[in-house]
Design a protein around this motif. Structure first.
Motif, mmCIF file in Angstrom:
data_model
loop_
_atom_site.group_PDB
_atom_site.id
_atom_site.type_symbol
_atom_site.label_atom_id
_atom_site.label_comp_id
_atom_site.label_asym_id
_atom_site.label_seq_id
_atom_site.Cartn_x
_atom_site.Cartn_y
_atom_site.Cartn_z
ATOM 1 N N ASP A 15 -5.566 -8.512 15.269
ATOM 2 C CA ASP A 15 -6.494 -7.731 14.453
ATOM 3 C C ASP A 15 -6.431 -8.109 12.975
ATOM 4 O OD1 ASP A 15 -4.059 -6.659 13.732
ATOM 5 O OD2 ASP A 15 -4.656 -4.569 14.022
ATOM 6 N N GLY A 16 -5.616 -9.102 12.645
ATOM 7 C CA GLY A 16 -5.515 -9.568 11.270
ATOM 8 C C GLY A 16 -4.588 -8.728 10.404
ATOM 9 N N SER A 17 -3.830 -7.824 11.021
ATOM 10 C CA SER A 17 -2.939 -6.959 10.243
ATOM 11 C C SER A 17 -1.494 -7.108 10.720
ATOM 12 C CB SER A 17 -3.379 -5.498 10.385
ATOM 13 O OG SER A 17 -2.989 -4.985 11.642
ATOM 14 N N LEU A 18 -0.616 -6.377 10.056
ATOM 15 C CA LEU A 18 0.803 -6.374 10.402
ATOM 16 C C LEU A 18 1.148 -5.233 11.353
ATOM 17 C CD1 LEU A 18 2.289 -6.863 6.821
ATOM 18 C CD2 LEU A 18 1.727 -8.630 8.487
ATOM 19 N N ARG A 19 0.164 -4.464 11.792
ATOM 20 C CA ARG A 19 0.394 -3.242 12.565
ATOM 21 C C ARG A 19 1.198 -3.480 13.842
ATOM 22 N NH1 ARG A 19 -1.718 0.227 9.671
ATOM 23 N NH2 ARG A 19 -3.675 0.043 8.601
ATOM 24 N N ALA A 20 0.824 -4.473 14.620
ATOM 25 C CA ALA A 20 1.515 -4.715 15.891
ATOM 26 C C ALA A 20 2.955 -5.167 15.661
ATOM 27 C CB ALA A 20 0.765 -5.743 16.720
ATOM 28 N N ALA A 21 3.175 -6.044 14.694
ATOM 29 C CA ALA A 21 4.517 -6.586 14.450
ATOM 30 C C ALA A 21 5.512 -5.505 14.056
ATOM 31 C CB ALA A 21 4.462 -7.666 13.367
ATOM 32 N N PHE A 22 5.025 -4.487 13.334
ATOM 33 C CA PHE A 22 5.935 -3.462 12.816
ATOM 34 C C PHE A 22 5.640 -2.068 13.350
ATOM 35 C CE2 PHE A 22 5.951 -6.899 9.687
ATOM 36 C CZ PHE A 22 7.298 -7.158 9.642
ATOM 37 N N GLY A 23 4.753 -1.961 14.332
ATOM 38 C CA GLY A 23 4.449 -0.666 14.931
ATOM 39 C C GLY A 23 3.854 0.328 13.948
ATOM 40 N N GLY A 83 1.021 2.689 12.215
ATOM 41 C CA GLY A 83 -0.139 3.492 12.578
ATOM 42 C C GLY A 83 -1.231 3.367 11.534
ATOM 43 N N ASN A 84 -2.317 4.103 11.738
ATOM 44 C CA ASN A 84 -3.404 4.129 10.752
ATOM 45 C C ASN A 84 -2.878 4.695 9.440
ATOM 46 O OD1 ASN A 84 -5.274 3.111 12.539
ATOM 47 N ND2 ASN A 84 -5.882 5.129 13.255
ATOM 48 N N ASN A 85 -3.359 4.144 8.342
ATOM 49 C CA ASN A 85 -2.930 4.566 7.002
ATOM 50 C C ASN A 85 -1.423 4.484 6.813
ATOM 51 O OD1 ASN A 85 -5.378 4.993 5.808
ATOM 52 N ND2 ASN A 85 -5.481 7.141 6.386
ATOM 53 N N GLU A 86 -0.793 3.558 7.496
ATOM 54 C CA GLU A 86 0.652 3.370 7.361
ATOM 55 C C GLU A 86 0.905 1.929 6.924
ATOM 56 O OE1 GLU A 86 4.440 5.049 9.744
ATOM 57 O OE2 GLU A 86 3.022 3.912 10.942
ATOM 58 N N TYR A 87 1.748 1.777 5.922
ATOM 59 C CA TYR A 87 1.998 0.463 5.334
ATOM 60 C C TYR A 87 3.489 0.247 5.151
ATOM 61 C CZ TYR A 87 -2.949 0.863 4.552
ATOM 62 O OH TYR A 87 -4.288 1.023 4.748
ATOM 63 N N LEU A 88 3.873 -0.989 4.833
ATOM 64 C CA LEU A 88 5.288 -1.323 4.657
ATOM 65 C C LEU A 88 5.755 -1.190 3.215
ATOM 66 C CD1 LEU A 88 5.609 -4.470 6.946
ATOM 67 C CD2 LEU A 88 6.380 -2.131 7.405
ATOM 68 N N PHE A 89 4.847 -1.342 2.257
ATOM 69 C CA PHE A 89 5.245 -1.337 0.853
ATOM 70 C C PHE A 89 4.281 -0.492 0.029
ATOM 71 C CE2 PHE A 89 6.435 -5.525 2.596
ATOM 72 C CZ PHE A 89 7.807 -5.434 2.471
ATOM 73 N N THR A 102 -3.865 13.223 2.660
ATOM 74 C CA THR A 102 -2.980 12.092 2.845
ATOM 75 C C THR A 102 -3.701 10.836 2.396
ATOM 76 O OG1 THR A 102 -1.974 13.157 4.731
ATOM 77 C CG2 THR A 102 -1.624 10.797 4.521
ATOM 78 N N HIS A 103 -3.121 10.158 1.465
ATOM 79 C CA HIS A 103 -3.714 8.905 0.987
ATOM 80 C C HIS A 103 -3.239 7.761 1.892
ATOM 81 C CE1 HIS A 103 -5.208 5.842 -1.637
ATOM 82 N NE2 HIS A 103 -4.015 5.419 -1.959
ATOM 83 N N THR A 104 -2.014 7.413 1.829
ATOM 84 C CA THR A 104 -1.404 6.422 2.711
ATOM 85 C C THR A 104 0.052 6.812 2.903
ATOM 86 O OG1 THR A 104 -0.801 5.014 0.850
ATOM 87 C CG2 THR A 104 -2.852 4.481 1.973
ATOM 88 N N ARG A 105 0.628 6.251 3.921
ATOM 89 C CA ARG A 105 2.036 6.521 4.200
ATOM 90 C C ARG A 105 2.767 5.196 4.288
ATOM 91 N NH1 ARG A 105 5.985 7.416 7.595
ATOM 92 N NH2 ARG A 105 5.583 7.656 9.753
#
Length: 122
Positions: free
Chosen positions: A62-70, A72-78, A96-99
């Motif tokens: 899907d072009g994102s990091l979602r699968a690699a790091f599990g 969710g929507n509006n969830e980021y690593l940094f 909720t803006h982002t998590r």
């Protein structure tokens, strides 16, 4: 081709890449953002450099990091670098803006091993 990704190699790479001295402890439970201060563009660049060094890709179909790091929507690593006006406004209005999910060195390592194992199996 070396298919092993060893935790100590990942830790050594993070130290070198981020200029972290050997006196600072880094273990499997060390958090990239809150413990090491790796955030925003620095975090993204670290992931890109890890991809190059260990010949993997964190980016999913899907072009994102979602699968690699599990993630969710509006969830980021940094967190983003600088002043987060939108985040503050969202908080003030009860939205909720982002998590940002805390990422440990061990979780990063496990994601890398999982990706590498899938590549070897293909």
């Amino acid at each position: 081709m070396d298919t092993m990704i060893v935790l100590s190699d990942v830790i050594s790479f993070i130290r070198e890449n981020q200029g972290i001295g050997s006196s600072r402890e880094i273990s499997e439970s060390t958090l990239l953002e809150s413990d090491l201060g790796i955030t925003g563009d620095d975090g993204c660049e670290l992931l890109e450099d890890l991809e190059k060094r260990f010949d993997i890709s964190f980016v999913g179909s899907d072009g994102s990091l979602r699968a690699a790091f599990g993630l969710g929507n509006n969830e980021y690593l940094f967190h983003s670098e600088g002043f987060d006006v939108l985040g503050i406004m969202a908080f003030l209005f009860g939205r909720t803006h982002t998590r940002v999910r805390a990422l440990s060195v061990g979780e990063l390592h496990r994601a890398m091993v999982s990706i590498k194992n899938r590549q070897v199996g293909d």
